[in-house]
Design an enzyme around this catalytic site. Structure first.
Site, PDB file in Angstrom:
ATOM      1  N   ASN A 394      33.821   4.495  69.115  1.00 16.68           N
ATOM      2  CA  ASN A 394      35.188   4.789  68.710  1.00 16.68           C
ATOM      3  C   ASN A 394      35.378   4.491  67.226  1.00 16.68           C
ATOM      4  O   ASN A 394      35.346   3.321  66.813  1.00 16.68           O
ATOM      5  CB  ASN A 394      36.190   3.959  69.512  1.00 16.68           C
ATOM      6  CG  ASN A 394      37.614   4.153  69.000  1.00 16.68           C
ATOM      7  OD1 ASN A 394      38.241   5.173  69.272  1.00 16.68           O
ATOM      8  ND2 ASN A 394      38.122   3.197  68.226  1.00 16.68           N
ATOM      9  N   GLU A 395      35.508   5.536  66.422  1.00 19.41           N
ATOM     10  CA  GLU A 395      35.930   5.505  65.016  1.00 19.41           C
ATOM     11  C   GLU A 395      34.940   4.872  64.056  1.00 19.41           C
ATOM     12  O   GLU A 395      35.262   4.717  62.868  1.00 19.41           O
ATOM     13  CB  GLU A 395      37.314   4.839  64.877  1.00 19.41           C
ATOM     14  CG  GLU A 395      38.404   5.599  65.610  1.00 19.41           C
ATOM     15  CD  GLU A 395      39.820   5.157  65.265  1.00 19.41           C
ATOM     16  OE1 GLU A 395      40.758   5.924  65.533  1.00 19.41           O
ATOM     17  OE2 GLU A 395      39.990   4.028  64.750  1.00 19.41           O
ATOM     18  N   ASN A 396      33.739   4.527  64.494  1.00 20.39           N
ATOM     19  CA  ASN A 396      32.823   3.841  63.579  1.00 20.39           C
ATOM     20  C   ASN A 396      32.171   4.779  62.566  1.00 20.39           C
ATOM     21  O   ASN A 396      31.940   4.377  61.423  1.00 20.39           O
ATOM     22  CB  ASN A 396      31.742   3.104  64.378  1.00 20.39           C
ATOM     23  CG  ASN A 396      32.319   1.965  65.189  1.00 20.39           C
ATOM     24  OD1 ASN A 396      33.463   1.574  65.002  1.00 20.39           O
ATOM     25  ND2 ASN A 396      31.545   1.440  66.105  1.00 20.39           N
ATOM     26  N   SER A 440      33.793   9.337  68.354  1.00 20.58           N
ATOM     27  CA  SER A 440      35.147   9.860  68.429  1.00 20.58           C
ATOM     28  C   SER A 440      35.935   9.214  67.299  1.00 20.58           C
ATOM     29  O   SER A 440      36.149   7.990  67.313  1.00 20.58           O
ATOM     30  CB  SER A 440      35.791   9.513  69.773  1.00 20.58           C
ATOM     31  OG  SER A 440      37.037  10.128  69.925  1.00 20.58           O
TER      32      SER A 440
END
Length: 785
Positions: A394-396, A440
Site C-alpha cells: 500500500n502506497e510504498n 496500490s
C-alpha cells in the site's frame, strides 16, 4: 491473571479490570506502556497418548516470543503473520507439564532492528516497518496506538505417527465445463513407510502412491460439468467440498485436509489503448465492474471479531451494493472465516501483502521472515475463489517516488526487491491462478509515475487533503483503489466513547478520536462553499456527516459515469477498528453513517446520475445489472415550491456492464432561477447551485409515528431528509436516510429499536434533520401527530 486464548495482553487486562477501556476518552495514551513491557503467559497440561511425534503448534504469536516447555526453550518467533510448530515429545512428562511463552517488547525489537539496518522513512513516527506485526497496531490516521502482545490465534498439541500433511497446495482451474483440481502435497515424516494419498470431490476419487523415501506428491482430478463460482451479481457462488486423505497402504488414516473450492478463472486486462491502458478485472472471462471498499481490521484487538461480526459487516457491504473488498496492507491477512464468508457471498477480495506507507528494509532478519510469511499466506489463502488479486503493498512505490524518501534513504533498500522480485516470484511459483500487481497505486511499469491515472490503479487524496470534493470531476482514472472523505461516527457511538461535557469539535475526547493530521480543520474547510458554517455541535455533527455522504456520492457517480474508461472504484473505507472520526461508512461500533446510505445509492446496479458535459448537462445511465436496462425515464425541472417547470421523457437502453449518456434539452436543463430550482430523474437529483447559494424554504413537514414507522409528508422542499433514532435509543437504527422530498410528497422510515422512542422527540431536531434546516437555524415548523 487469567488469560483467554486467543487474545492479547490488552483484552486480558481489560477483562481483569486492571486497565480502563482503551477506546474511551483519552485512555489510550495512558496505556502506551503496555507495548513497551515484557509479558509472560504460562499454563500446565498433560501429555497426549503415545505417538511418534508430539508437536506444539502455535498458529499465531504476537510477536516477539520465546517458547519453553518444562523450562527448556523450544523456539523463538518474531512474526505475527506466521504459524509455528515445535517438536516437544522428548520434553514431555505424562502429567504436569508447563508451557511458558515469554513476549518481549515489540518496540524494543523494532528499535533494535532499526539500529542494525538503519533508519528508513515512513508516514508516522513509529517503528512499524522494522517488525512483522500488524502495522496499524502502532497507530494510524484513523486508529489508536495499542501495541499488543499475546497468543492471538489457537495454540495446542498435535500428536501424530508415521506421517502428516505438512503443506497442501491446491491449484483449482476450469476450462469450459471441466474443472481441474491439482493438489501438491508436502509431507512431514516420523517413520519411513509407503503411503496413499486420496483426493475426493463431487463424487470422484483420485489416488496416488507415495514411496517410503518420498516427502512430496501430486494428485489430480477432473470434474465434469463443473458449475462455476461467480461474483455476486453475475451468477451463483457455487463451491465444491474437497477432501484429501493421507493413509497407510492398508487403509489406516493418518491425516486429512478439508476445504471448499470454486471453479473460476481470473485475469487482469491491461491492454494499452488511446487513453493509456486498461485495468479490467475479469472473472470467467467476464469484465467485472468493481464497486469496492477498503477493509481494515474490524477491531484494534482482532480476536474480538468472530464469524458473526464478519457476517454483519459483509452484509452491510453487500446491502450497499459492494462486490469487492480490498484487504489493506497495514492490517493483517484475515481469518479463515473472512475468506470463507467472502466465498459464500460471492464477494471478490484483493489482498495486499502487509507493507504500508513506509520504506521497508530488505536486510535480515526481515528478509527471511517476509519470504516465509509470503509463502505461508499464499498457500493458506489460495483455495478461496473469492481471492482474485495479490497486491504487493500500500502506497510504498508511490512513497518512494513522491514522498521525499530518496535523499534520507541514500541508496539503502526500501522494499522494491519485495514488490518487484520476491513477491511476484512467490505468487507465480505457488499460485499462478490469480494475478499479482506490485502496488496500490501502481501504473503497470517503472517507467510511469506510480499514480498515473491513465494506467493501472490510482489513489486520489488531493480531495480531502488539499482540495474540495468537486475536484473529483477533474480526474479521469482507469481504476480508483483509494479515495475518501471524513466524518464523525454515529451519535450513539460518539457519546459512548466520549464523556466530554459539553461536546465541541475540539473538546478533549472528540479531539482525541480524530487521528488525521489537521482533521477537524479539513472537515470545516470541506464544508466551505457547500453548507453553512455550523451553529452548534449538533449542526457540526450533521453537516460533516452530510458532507461526507455527498462528497463520496459525487465522486463515485462521476467515476461510474466515465464507463468504460473507469472500470472500478474502491472507497476508503468500509469499517473502523474503534470509535473515531474517519473515512468509514460503518463506524467503530458497527453503526451505519449517512455515507452508507449514499453509497447504497451510488453503488446501485442501475444508476441514473446528472453529469456536466462541457457547458451542458447530460443524464448518464449505468447498468451493472445482469440484464439489459430498458425503460422510459421522466426528467423534470421543478421549482422549490414543487411546480413542474419543464420535462422530457427519455428512453434508457443500456446493456449489462454498459453506460449511456442521454442528452437533455436546453429547456429542461437550463434553470430560470438557479437558486430555487432542481431537476429530478428517478432517484437522481440535480441542484443548480450549492446550498449556501440556494433560497431554501424554511423546512416544514407533517410527521406520523405508528409502531416502527415514521411517515414524513413534506409541506416544503426537504433535501436529504435524515432520521437519527440512535440519539434517543443506542440500539435503534433506520432503514433509509438522505431522502429528498418535494412539497406534498411523503416518505416512510422504518425504525428498529429496543425500546419505543418518544414520537415528538423522534420527529424533531436534532433527531430529524434535512439539509435546508442548516440554512434556517430557527426551529422548523413541525406538526407531529
Amino acid at each position: 491473571m487469567p488469560a483467554e486464548i486467543p487474545g492479547c495482553v490488552h483484552t486480558d487486562l481489560l477483562r481483569a479490570g486492571r486497565i480502563p477501556d482503551p477506546f474511551h476518552d483519552d485512555n489510550e495514551t495512558r496505556l502506551h506502556w503496555i507495548g513497551h513491557t515484557e509479558w509472560v503467559y504460562e499454563t500446565t497440561f498433560d501429555a497426549p497418548e503415545e505417538a511418534d511425534r508430539v508437536d506444539l503448534v502455535a498458529l499465531g504469536l504476537d510477536t516477539v516470543a520465546t517458547v519453553s516447555v518444562n523450562g527448556t526453550e523450544v523456539g523463538s518467533t518474531a512474526n505475527q503473520h506466521r504459524s509455528y510448530r515445535f517438536d516437544v515429545k522428548k520434553l514431555l512428562r505424562r502429567k504436569g507439564n508447563t508451557l511458558t511463552v515469554h513476549f518481549g517488547s515489540a518496540y524494543a525489537y523494532a528499535e533494535a532492528v532499526r539500529a542494525a539496518v538503519g533508519e528508513r522513512p515512513n508516514a508516522y513516527d513509529e517503528p512499524f516497518q522494522y517488525i512483522r506485526k500488524m502495522a496499524c497496531n502502532f497507530g494510524w490516521d484513523w486508529g489508536p496506538t495499542v501495541v499488543t502482545a499475546g497468543i492471538w490465534r489457537p495454540i495446542g498439541l498435535h500428536a501424530w505417527s508415521v506421517a502428516r500433511l505438512a503443506e497442501v497446495r491446491p491449484l483449482v482451474t476450469v476450462d469450459g465445463d471441466t474443472g481441474y483440481v491439482e493438489v501438491f502435497v508436502t509431507l512431514d515424516r516420523a517413520a519411513p513407510a509407503d503411503l496413499v494419498l486420496t483426493l475426493q470431490i463431487s463424487g470422484g476419487t483420485a489416488t496416488t502412491r507415495i514411496g517410503a523415501d518420498e516427502d512430496s506428491a501430486t494428485v489430480a482430478i477432473d470434474v465434469a460439468d463443473a458449475r462455476r463460482w461467480w461474483p455476486r451479481g453475475y451468477g451463483d457462488a457455487h463451491r465444491y467440498d474437497v477432501t484429501l486423505t493421507l493413509s497407510t497402504v492398508d487403509g489406516a488414516t493418518l491425516d486429512t485436509w478439508h476445504h471448499k473450492v470454486g471453479f473460476r478463472s481470473v485475469d487482469l486486462d491491461t491492454t494499452p489503448d488511446a487513453d493509456g491502458s486498461r485495468f479490467v478485472l475479469r472473472v470467467n472471462d467476464t469484465p467485472i465492474a468493481v464497486r469496492g471498499v477498503n477493509w481494515i481490521p474490524d477491531d484494534a484487538f482482532p480476536t474480538r471479531v468472530d464469524r458473526e461480526r464478519y457476517r454483519t459487516r459483509f452484509t452491510q457491504a453487500t446491502d450497499a451494493g459492494v462486490n469487492f473488498l480490498r484487504v489493506w496492507g497495514g492490517g493483517r491477512y484475515e481469518s479463515a472465516e473472512f475468506y470463507d464468508l467472502a466465498d459464500e457471498l460471492g464477494l471478490l477480495v484483493g489482498q495486499d501483502f502487509l507493507f504500508a506507507c513506509a520504506a521497508y528494509p530488505e536486510e535480515e532478519p526481515l528478509a527471511a521472515e517476509i519470504a516465509a510469511e509470503a509463502h505461508e499466506q499464499v498457500v493458506r489463502l489460495m483455495p478461496h475463489p473469492s481471492l482474485v488479486m495479490w497486491v504487493g503493498n500500500n502506497e510504498n512505490i508511490w512513497g518512494f517516488h513522491d514522498w521525499d524518501w530518496q535523499q534520507p534513504l541514500d541508496g539503502r533498500s526500501w522494499g522494491g526487491g519485495y514488490y518487484f522480485d520476491l513477491l511476484p516470484r512467490t505468487v507465480a511459483r505457488l499460485d499462478p491462478t490469480r494475478p499479482y500487481w506490485p502496488g496500490s497505486p501502481y501504473s503497470g511499469t517503472p517507467d510511469l509515475h506510480p499514480n498515473d491515472p491513465a494506467h493501472g490503479t490510482t489513489h486520489i487524496w488531493d480531495v480531502w487533503n488539499t482540495h474540495d470534493y468537486t475536484r473529483y470531476r477533474e480526474w479521469r482514472p482507469r481504476f480508483v483503489a483509494e479515495f475518501g472523505f471524513q466524518a464523525p461516527p454515529a451519535w450513539a457511538t460518539l457519546r459512548a466513547a466520549v464523556s466530554d461535557d459539553p461536546l465541541t469539535p475540539d473538546s478533549p475526547g472528540i479531539a482525541h478520536h480524530q487521528k488525521a493530521r489537521e482533521g477537524n480543520d479539513k472537515l470545516l474547510r470541506g464544508l466551505a462553499g457547500h453548507l453553512p458554517a455550523p451553529a452548534d455541535f449538533d449542526d457540526w455533527h450533521w453537516a460533516t456527516q452530510l458532507n461526507q455522504a455527498r462528497a463520496i456520492r459525487f465522486g463515485i457517480e462521476h467515476f461510474r459515469a466515465l464507463r468504460p474508461l473507469c472500470t472500478g472504484t474502491i472507497l476508503w473505507q468500509l469499517n473502523d477498528c474503534w470509535p473515531v472520526t474517519s473515512w468509514s461508512a460503518v463506524d467503530g461500533d458497527g453503526r451505519r453513517k449517512p455515507l452508507w446510505y449514499a453509497l447504497r445509492r451510488a453503488y446501485a446496479d442501475r444508476l441514473l446520475t446528472f453529469q456536466p458535459d462541457g457547458e451542458d448537462l447530460v443524464l448518464v445511465a449505468v447498468n451493472d445489472g445482469p440484464a439489459p436496462w430498458r425503460e422510459s425515464v421522466e426528467v423534470v425541472r421543478h421549482s422549490f415550491a414543487g411546480d413542474a417547470l419543464a420535462g422530457v421523457t427519455l428512453d434508457v437502453d443500456v446493456p449489462p456492464g454498459g453506460a449511456a449518456r442521454l442528452t437533455l434539452p436546453a429547456r429542461v436543463a437550463t434553470p430560470g432561477d438557479p437558486a430555487a430550482e432542481l431537476m429530478t430523474a428517478g432517484d437522481a437529483t440535480w441542484f443548480f447551485a450549492e446550498d449556501v447559494d440556494l433560497r431554501y424554504p424554511e423546512p416544514a413537514w407533517e410527521a406520523t409515528v405508528e409502531g416502527d414507522t415514521v411517515r414524513i409528508t413534506a409541506h416544503t422542499l426537504l433535501r436529504d431528509l435524515a432520521l437519527f433514532p440512535d440519539r434517543l435509543d443506542p440500539t435503534a437504527s433506520v432503514d433509509d436516510l438522505l431522502v429528498t422530498l418535494l412539497p406534498g410528497r411523503s416518505h416512510t422510515f422504518r425504525v428498529r429499536a429496543g425500546g419505543t422512542p418518544d414520537p415528538a422527540a423522534l420527529t424533531s431536531r436534532p433527531v430529524l434533520r434535512c439539509a435546508n434546516d442548516l440554512a434556517h437555524l430557527v426551529a422548523p415548523s413541525v406538526n407531529p401527530l
